[in-house]
Write a protein that holds these residues in place. Structure first.
Motif, PDB file in Angstrom:
ATOM      1  N   SER A 122      24.076 -29.565  16.486  1.00  0.00           N
ATOM      2  CA  SER A 122      24.775 -28.929  15.986  1.00  0.00           C
ATOM      3  C   SER A 122      23.992 -27.587  17.199  1.00  0.00           C
ATOM      4  N   ASP A 123      23.072 -28.112  17.279  1.00  0.00           N
ATOM      5  CA  ASP A 123      22.039 -26.667  18.018  1.00  0.00           C
ATOM      6  C   ASP A 123      22.516 -27.076  19.462  1.00  0.00           C
ATOM      7  N   SER A 124      22.772 -24.971  19.942  1.00  0.00           N
ATOM      8  CA  SER A 124      22.827 -25.151  21.264  1.00  0.00           C
ATOM      9  C   SER A 124      22.622 -23.701  21.460  1.00  0.00           C
ATOM     10  N   GLN A 125      22.973 -23.171  22.763  1.00  0.00           N
ATOM     11  CA  GLN A 125      22.102 -21.766  23.944  1.00  0.00           C
ATOM     12  C   GLN A 125      23.313 -21.295  23.032  1.00  0.00           C
ATOM     13  N   ASN A 126      24.696 -21.403  22.349  1.00  0.00           N
ATOM     14  CA  ASN A 126      25.656 -20.357  21.180  1.00  0.00           C
ATOM     15  C   ASN A 126      25.091 -20.156  20.272  1.00  0.00           C
ATOM     16  N   LEU A 127      24.602 -21.368  18.938  1.00  0.00           N
ATOM     17  CA  LEU A 127      23.127 -20.552  18.712  1.00  0.00           C
ATOM     18  C   LEU A 127      22.681 -19.627  18.454  1.00  0.00           C
ATOM     19  N   ARG A 128      21.912 -20.215  18.996  1.00  0.00           N
ATOM     20  CA  ARG A 128      20.424 -19.281  19.965  1.00  0.00           C
ATOM     21  C   ARG A 128      20.683 -17.506  20.235  1.00  0.00           C
ATOM     22  N   GLU A 129      21.998 -17.516  20.139  1.00  0.00           N
ATOM     23  CA  GLU A 129      22.565 -15.890  20.820  1.00  0.00           C
ATOM     24  C   GLU A 129      23.462 -15.675  19.222  1.00  0.00           C
ATOM     25  N   GLU A 130      23.647 -16.644  18.562  1.00  0.00           N
ATOM     26  CA  GLU A 130      24.649 -16.269  17.466  1.00  0.00           C
ATOM     27  C   GLU A 130      23.653 -15.813  16.501  1.00  0.00           C
ATOM     28  N   LEU A 131      21.860 -16.874  16.744  1.00  0.00           N
ATOM     29  CA  LEU A 131      21.587 -15.724  15.214  1.00  0.00           C
ATOM     30  C   LEU A 131      20.661 -14.342  16.118  1.00  0.00           C
ATOM     31  N   LYS A 132      20.708 -14.159  16.893  1.00  0.00           N
ATOM     32  CA  LYS A 132      19.919 -13.591  17.568  1.00  0.00           C
ATOM     33  C   LYS A 132      20.377 -12.094  17.275  1.00  0.00           C
ATOM     34  N   ARG A 133      21.674 -12.583  17.602  1.00  0.00           N
ATOM     35  CA  ARG A 133      22.834 -11.205  17.156  1.00  0.00           C
ATOM     36  C   ARG A 133      22.827 -10.865  15.840  1.00  0.00           C
ATOM     37  N   THR A 134      22.544 -11.712  15.294  1.00  0.00           N
ATOM     38  CA  THR A 134      23.166 -12.007  13.477  1.00  0.00           C
ATOM     39  C   THR A 134      22.238 -10.937  12.984  1.00  0.00           C
ATOM     40  N   ARG A 135      20.442 -11.486  13.270  1.00  0.00           N
ATOM     41  CA  ARG A 135      18.894 -11.472  12.921  1.00  0.00           C
ATOM     42  C   ARG A 135      19.793  -9.364  13.328  1.00  0.00           C
ATOM     43  N   LYS A 136      19.489  -9.070  14.651  1.00  0.00           N
ATOM     44  CA  LYS A 136      19.817  -7.548  15.040  1.00  0.00           C
ATOM     45  C   LYS A 136      20.446  -6.940  14.116  1.00  0.00           C
ATOM     46  N   LYS A 137      21.508  -7.460  13.705  1.00  0.00           N
ATOM     47  CA  LYS A 137      22.061  -6.844  12.505  1.00  0.00           C
ATOM     48  C   LYS A 137      21.994  -6.950  11.145  1.00  0.00           C
ATOM     49  N   ASP A 145      21.462 -15.370  28.626  1.00  0.00           N
ATOM     50  CA  ASP A 145      21.161 -16.812  29.612  1.00  0.00           C
ATOM     51  C   ASP A 145      20.802 -17.667  29.070  1.00  0.00           C
ATOM     52  N   SER A 146      20.474 -19.074  30.354  1.00  0.00           N
ATOM     53  CA  SER A 146      20.267 -20.243  29.608  1.00  0.00           C
ATOM     54  C   SER A 146      18.342 -19.796  29.327  1.00  0.00           C
ATOM     55  N   ASN A 147      18.318 -19.008  29.626  1.00  0.00           N
ATOM     56  CA  ASN A 147      16.752 -19.712  28.508  1.00  0.00           C
ATOM     57  C   ASN A 147      16.738 -18.418  27.541  1.00  0.00           C
ATOM     58  N   ILE A 148      17.544 -18.154  26.485  1.00  0.00           N
ATOM     59  CA  ILE A 148      17.712 -17.373  25.720  1.00  0.00           C
ATOM     60  C   ILE A 148      16.269 -18.515  24.690  1.00  0.00           C
ATOM     61  N   ASP A 149      15.939 -19.413  24.407  1.00  0.00           N
ATOM     62  CA  ASP A 149      15.383 -20.055  23.183  1.00  0.00           C
ATOM     63  C   ASP A 149      14.262 -20.212  23.367  1.00  0.00           C
ATOM     64  N   THR A 150      13.451 -19.560  24.963  1.00  0.00           N
ATOM     65  CA  THR A 150      12.358 -19.556  25.322  1.00  0.00           C
ATOM     66  C   THR A 150      11.891 -17.595  24.904  1.00  0.00           C
ATOM     67  N   ALA A 151      12.978 -17.179  25.981  1.00  0.00           N
ATOM     68  CA  ALA A 151      12.874 -15.732  25.593  1.00  0.00           C
ATOM     69  C   ALA A 151      13.168 -14.684  24.584  1.00  0.00           C
ATOM     70  N   ASP A 152      13.654 -15.719  23.687  1.00  0.00           N
ATOM     71  CA  ASP A 152      14.319 -14.788  22.738  1.00  0.00           C
ATOM     72  C   ASP A 152      12.978 -15.324  21.696  1.00  0.00           C
ATOM     73  N   LEU A 153      12.454 -16.188  21.708  1.00  0.00           N
ATOM     74  CA  LEU A 153      11.312 -16.756  20.459  1.00  0.00           C
ATOM     75  C   LEU A 153      10.466 -14.993  20.421  1.00  0.00           C
ATOM     76  N   ARG A 154       9.514 -14.801  22.063  1.00  0.00           N
ATOM     77  CA  ARG A 154       8.967 -14.103  21.855  1.00  0.00           C
ATOM     78  C   ARG A 154       9.797 -12.970  21.453  1.00  0.00           C
ATOM     79  N   ASP A 155      10.619 -12.303  21.828  1.00  0.00           N
ATOM     80  CA  ASP A 155      11.284 -11.197  21.200  1.00  0.00           C
ATOM     81  C   ASP A 155      11.050 -11.643  19.030  1.00  0.00           C
TER      82      ASP A 155
END
Length: 246
Positions: free
Chosen positions: A31-46, A139-149
């Protein structure tokens, strides 16, 4: 008024952290995907935004020397619940970082795990963000850029928890619970008290009418008795025939 506001804020934080944990479970699975990575990012910031709001509110109330002993005990109880929620959030953020590093999407290094989970996580993320439909802009590289954040945010959460312990001295073992363990699972309270939805883990099955259940049970008992009598009668007749033939 302060207690109700604190409870509402804490309830919102708990629901968002629960949504975040639900999303983390899908990491590294099919079920992992680029959308999931973005959902994780936005949810944890919330969740972090709500955590800051909870910390600011509870800290100011606990530092107030004019509040009554009863109110202070209630705020200390809410503080312990808030601290526990923050600990869970930190654990899930670290887990998200580890799994994200092991399962990069842009340059896959291993196969996704077939966990049995299917479908999209969009509904869960939308509930956490209090929106009807999620809009994806990553972006398509969210899985790498987001890990730094994420690494930086984990450090910020850890630092915030340390500051919380220094600013407010509340011993968790000295705080008394107001209800029995698991009481919330038996509660029929509505989940609409805050602006954030809650994950529905399971739905209650419709209850049968009391009269209908009794009638069904009685009918089954009668059928069982009739079948038993038929079997006994057949056995007696067969035994009689065998004796006469011999």
């Amino acid at each position: 008024m302060g207690k109700d506001e604190c409870k509402t804020m804490l309830d919102a934080l708990n629901k968002v952290t629960a949504c975040y944990r639900h999303l983390v479970i899908a990491l590294g699975s099919t079920s992992d995907s680029q959308n999931l990575r973005e959902e994780l990012k936005r949810t944890r910031k919330k969740a972090q935004e709500l955590a800051v709001a909870n910390r600011t509110k509870l800290t100011s109330l606990l530092k107030d020397k004019s509040i009554s002993k009863e109110d202070r005990a209630e705020y200390e109880r809410l503080w312990v619940l808030f601290s526990s929620s923050m600990e869970l959030l930190e654990v899930d953020m670290k887990r998200s970082l580890e799994i994200g590093q092991d399962f990069p999407l842009k340059v896959p290094t291993r196969h996704l795990i077939q966990t049995g989970m299917t479908g999209s996580t969009t509904t869960v993320a939308a509930r956490a963000m209090s929106v009807q439909n999620m809009k994806y802009e990553a972006d398509s590289n969210i899985d790498t850029a987001d890990l730094r954040d994420l690494q930086c945010e984990i450090s910020q959460v850890s630092q915030m928890m340390e500051e919380m312990e220094m600013k407010v001295q509340v011993a968790p073992w000295a705080v008394e619970a107001k209800q029995e363990a698991g009481a919330e699972l038996k509660s029929n309270m509505s989940v609409g008290n805050s602006s954030v939805g809650v994950i529905s883990i399971c739905e209650e099955e419709p209850k049968e009418e009391e009269g209908g259940g009794s009638r069904d049970s009685g009918f089954a008992s009668i059928c069982a008795v009739v079948i038993f009598l038929v079997i006994v009668t057949v056995a007696v007749v067969l035994g009689y025939l065998v004796i006469n033939m011999s």
